[in-house]
Scaffold this motif. Structure first.
Motif, short mmCIF file in Angstrom:
data_model
loop_
_atom_site.label_atom_id
_atom_site.label_comp_id
_atom_site.label_asym_id
_atom_site.label_seq_id
_atom_site.Cartn_x
_atom_site.Cartn_y
_atom_site.Cartn_z
N ALA A 32 0.83 -1.21 0.00
CA ALA A 32 0.00 0.00 0.00
C ALA A 32 0.86 1.25 0.00
CB ALA A 32 -0.94 0.00 1.20
N GLU A 33 1.94 1.24 0.76
CA GLU A 33 2.84 2.40 0.80
C GLU A 33 3.47 2.66 -0.57
OE1 GLU A 33 5.24 5.63 2.14
OE2 GLU A 33 3.31 4.80 2.75
N TYR A 34 3.91 1.62 -1.23
CA TYR A 34 4.55 1.82 -2.53
C TYR A 34 3.53 2.07 -3.65
CZ TYR A 34 8.91 1.82 -0.35
OH TYR A 34 9.94 2.22 0.46
N ARG A 35 2.28 1.62 -3.48
CA ARG A 35 1.22 2.03 -4.40
C ARG A 35 0.95 3.53 -4.23
NH1 ARG A 35 -1.27 -2.93 -2.93
NH2 ARG A 35 -2.56 -1.83 -1.40
N ALA A 39 1.51 6.39 -7.11
CA ALA A 39 0.39 7.23 -7.55
C ALA A 39 0.65 8.71 -7.31
CB ALA A 39 -0.89 6.81 -6.83
N HIS A 40 1.60 9.04 -6.48
CA HIS A 40 1.86 10.43 -6.12
C HIS A 40 2.58 11.15 -7.26
CE1 HIS A 40 3.04 13.95 -3.88
NE2 HIS A 40 2.29 13.53 -2.87
N PRO A 41 2.13 12.32 -7.65
CA PRO A 41 2.78 13.02 -8.77
C PRO A 41 4.16 13.60 -8.44
CG PRO A 41 1.03 14.37 -7.84
CD PRO A 41 0.95 13.03 -7.16
N PRO A 63 10.70 18.00 -2.23
CA PRO A 63 10.61 18.32 -0.81
C PRO A 63 9.68 19.50 -0.50
CG PRO A 63 12.73 18.99 -1.68
CD PRO A 63 12.03 18.23 -2.77
N ALA A 64 9.29 20.25 -1.50
CA ALA A 64 8.31 21.33 -1.28
C ALA A 64 6.89 20.77 -1.22
CB ALA A 64 8.41 22.37 -2.40
N ARG A 65 6.71 19.51 -1.67
CA ARG A 65 5.37 18.91 -1.71
C ARG A 65 5.26 17.61 -0.92
NH1 ARG A 65 5.72 20.96 -7.35
NH2 ARG A 65 4.02 22.48 -7.55
#
Length: 173
Positions: A32-35, A39-41, A63-65
């Motif tokens: 789940a963590e690596y999914r 999925a994170h842009p 690191p700003a997001r």
């Protein structure tokens, strides 16, 4: 990386990976963590290869997001980084140094990258020494929800100066 979840689970739950804070995770939590990362842009994870076998994990993030939102003076060209070496049956002298050098060279291969930012746990003295060896400068501690981190930054110039004589590189996938 879903297919890699059992492999990653072995790595992140190994005692040497205590600072990844997943010691009690089951395979599904790791998957789940690596999914979530996939999925994170603004966050990516990659398996690095050595001699054709998965041997390390590298994460790259904005690191700003991600990770350091509001905790550091983010600048254009900043790239956050995490890395983890697979537990070794037989340790190879210099392997971890070669991995961090390879990951840093890979990140700096993008001309848009100006600085690499890391936030390891303040108690992780082994990684602080590795970071210093490749040119990181300590900014200072930052308090995150899950840990107190030692914010450190490495410019391209500091990395090149620190590693000019080192030729340790591995393939990444």
């Amino acid at each position: 990386m879903a297919a890699d979840a059992p492999l990653l689970h072995r790595w992140v739950t190994h005692p040497k990976a205590a600072f990844w804070m997943m010691q009690d995770a089951d395979v599904e939590r790791v998957a789940a963590e690596y999914r979530r990362i996939a999925a994170h842009p603004h966050h990516d994870a990659y398996l690095g290869l050595w001699r054709g076998e998965a041997a390390f994990l590298a994460e790259r993030y904005d690191p700003a997001r991600v990770e350091l939102v509001g905790l550091h003076d983010a600048q254009p060209g900043d790239v956050g980084m995490h890395f983890l070496c697979a537990p070794a049956r037989v340790p190879t002298h210099g392997f971890t140094t070669a991995v961090i050098t390879t990951v840093m060279a890979w990140i700096f291969a993008d001309p848009a990258t100006h600085r690499v930012v890391v936030e390891p746990d303040v108690r992780n003295t082994a990684v602080h020494a590795l970071n210093a060896a490749v040119g990181f400068e300590v900014v200072g501690p930052v308090v995150k929800p899950e840990k107190t981190a030692l914010l450190s930054i490495c410019t391209r110039e500091r990395f090149e100066a620190a590693t000019v004589a080192k030729e340790h590189r591995f393939d990444h996938a």
